[in-house]
Design a protein around this motif. Structure first.
Motif, PDB file in Angstrom:
ATOM      1  N   LYS A  49       5.399  -6.744  -0.526  1.00 40.68           N
ATOM      2  CA  LYS A  49       6.031  -5.940  -1.575  1.00 40.68           C
ATOM      3  C   LYS A  49       5.397  -6.144  -2.948  1.00 40.68           C
ATOM      4  O   LYS A  49       5.518  -5.293  -3.818  1.00 40.68           O
ATOM      5  CB  LYS A  49       7.536  -6.188  -1.629  1.00 40.68           C
ATOM      6  CG  LYS A  49       7.930  -7.549  -2.134  1.00 40.68           C
ATOM      7  CD  LYS A  49       9.417  -7.697  -2.181  1.00 40.68           C
ATOM      8  CE  LYS A  49       9.781  -9.108  -2.628  1.00 40.68           C
ATOM      9  NZ  LYS A  49      11.192  -9.334  -2.631  1.00 40.68           N
ATOM     10  N   ASN A  50       4.683  -7.246  -3.175  1.00 40.30           N
ATOM     11  CA  ASN A  50       4.062  -7.507  -4.481  1.00 40.30           C
ATOM     12  C   ASN A  50       2.586  -7.135  -4.529  1.00 40.30           C
ATOM     13  O   ASN A  50       1.879  -7.527  -5.464  1.00 40.30           O
ATOM     14  CB  ASN A  50       4.245  -8.979  -4.865  1.00 40.30           C
ATOM     15  CG  ASN A  50       5.690  -9.294  -5.163  1.00 40.30           C
ATOM     16  OD1 ASN A  50       6.423  -8.469  -5.690  1.00 40.30           O
ATOM     17  ND2 ASN A  50       6.106 -10.487  -4.794  1.00 40.30           N
ATOM     18  N   LEU A  51       2.130  -6.394  -3.551  1.00 40.63           N
ATOM     19  CA  LEU A  51       0.733  -5.944  -3.575  1.00 40.63           C
ATOM     20  C   LEU A  51       0.545  -4.919  -4.690  1.00 40.63           C
ATOM     21  O   LEU A  51       1.461  -4.174  -5.019  1.00 40.63           O
ATOM     22  CB  LEU A  51       0.359  -5.300  -2.238  1.00 40.63           C
ATOM     23  CG  LEU A  51       0.220  -6.233  -1.043  1.00 40.63           C
ATOM     24  CD1 LEU A  51      -0.045  -5.422   0.218  1.00 40.63           C
ATOM     25  CD2 LEU A  51      -0.886  -7.235  -1.261  1.00 40.63           C
ATOM     26  N   PRO A  52      -0.661  -4.869  -5.271  1.00 38.00           N
ATOM     27  CA  PRO A  52      -0.902  -3.836  -6.275  1.00 38.00           C
ATOM     28  C   PRO A  52      -0.835  -2.440  -5.660  1.00 38.00           C
ATOM     29  O   PRO A  52      -1.103  -2.264  -4.470  1.00 38.00           O
ATOM     30  CB  PRO A  52      -2.315  -4.140  -6.785  1.00 38.00           C
ATOM     31  CG  PRO A  52      -2.911  -5.043  -5.779  1.00 38.00           C
ATOM     32  CD  PRO A  52      -1.809  -5.718  -5.042  1.00 38.00           C
ATOM     33  N   THR A  53      -0.482  -1.466  -6.490  1.00 39.36           N
ATOM     34  CA  THR A  53      -0.365  -0.080  -6.039  1.00 39.36           C
ATOM     35  C   THR A  53      -1.555   0.719  -6.548  1.00 39.36           C
ATOM     36  O   THR A  53      -1.958   0.573  -7.705  1.00 39.36           O
ATOM     37  CB  THR A  53       0.947   0.539  -6.555  1.00 39.36           C
ATOM     38  OG1 THR A  53       2.035  -0.288  -6.139  1.00 39.36           O
ATOM     39  CG2 THR A  53       1.138   1.932  -6.009  1.00 39.36           C
ATOM     40  N   ILE A  54      -2.078   1.562  -5.690  1.00 37.58           N
ATOM     41  CA  ILE A  54      -3.191   2.446  -6.044  1.00 37.58           C
ATOM     42  C   ILE A  54      -2.655   3.862  -6.102  1.00 37.58           C
ATOM     43  O   ILE A  54      -2.111   4.365  -5.123  1.00 37.58           O
ATOM     44  CB  ILE A  54      -4.314   2.385  -4.980  1.00 37.58           C
ATOM     45  CG1 ILE A  54      -4.770   0.956  -4.750  1.00 37.58           C
ATOM     46  CG2 ILE A  54      -5.472   3.301  -5.360  1.00 37.58           C
ATOM     47  CD1 ILE A  54      -5.527   0.770  -3.452  1.00 37.58           C
ATOM     48  N   PHE A  55      -2.827   4.500  -7.247  1.00 40.40           N
ATOM     49  CA  PHE A  55      -2.480   5.906  -7.396  1.00 40.40           C
ATOM     50  C   PHE A  55      -3.805   6.650  -7.482  1.00 40.40           C
ATOM     51  O   PHE A  55      -4.401   6.758  -8.547  1.00 40.40           O
ATOM     52  CB  PHE A  55      -1.628   6.133  -8.647  1.00 40.40           C
ATOM     53  CG  PHE A  55      -0.315   5.413  -8.598  1.00 40.40           C
ATOM     54  CD1 PHE A  55       0.776   5.985  -7.964  1.00 40.40           C
ATOM     55  CD2 PHE A  55      -0.173   4.153  -9.165  1.00 40.40           C
ATOM     56  CE1 PHE A  55       1.995   5.325  -7.904  1.00 40.40           C
ATOM     57  CE2 PHE A  55       1.039   3.485  -9.112  1.00 40.40           C
ATOM     58  CZ  PHE A  55       2.119   4.062  -8.481  1.00 40.40           C
TER      59      PHE A  55
END
Length: 166
Positions: A76-82
């Motif tokens: 859940k704390n992984l970085p998000t890629i948009f």
């Protein structure tokens, strides 16, 4: 289908087909141990980020493979890629090449102009130019070592040969 099946008649290729369909499986080993044991060792892909592409989510592995998204607490704390996977693959390779501290990154934003914004966990935003952004990232890493770094929240490298601090 494996339970209550005689090992002699069990076709391991059927097991392999099923395991290959699972997106979290990196590799596996299937071994028959006679008279009654089937040993399956599974190696999972390690997610490094969550890709948010339009309305769909995927995990991205270290090899930049797509993994079907399942809501798991450990990730859940992984970085998000948009953005998209192809442009991220290039950025990620460049970040690794210069030893950028990936653990600091909270999110990646790709804009239509093909430039990235990187947001860190300590609320810093790095606005990169569309081309030749590696110099900007190296400059950011050098500035980060200095005490003045903590004052600024935005490091804007979009203008050629300029840094705008906010």
């Amino acid at each position: 289908f494996v339970y209550n099946t005689n090992l002699i008649f069990l076709n391991t290729s059927d097991i392999k087909k099923i395991l290959k369909k699972k997106s979290f499986v990196e590799s596996f080993q299937v071994k028959k141990i006679y008279p009654n044991t089937l040993k399956i060792i599974i190696f999972e892909k390690k997610p490094i980020a969550i890709l948010q592409n339009k309305s769909r989510k995927f995990y991205i592995s270290e090899n930049i493979d797509l993994i079907n998204y399942i809501d798991l607490d450990q990730y859940k704390n992984l970085p998000t890629i948009f953005g998209d996977i192809e442009n991220f693959k290039i950025l990620y390779k460049d970040l690794k090449k210069i030893n950028f501290p990936l653990s600091l990154i909270k999110s990646y934003y790709l804009f239509e102009s093909k430039r990235w914004d990187i947001k860190t966990y300590n609320q810093k935003v790095i606005k990169l130019p569309p081309k030749n952004y590696v110099k900007s990232l190296e400059n950011y890493m050098n500035l980060k070592k200095e005490n003045i770094f903590n004052i600024y929240k935005v490091f804007d490298y979009r203008m050629n040969n300029q840094l705008i601090l906010k």
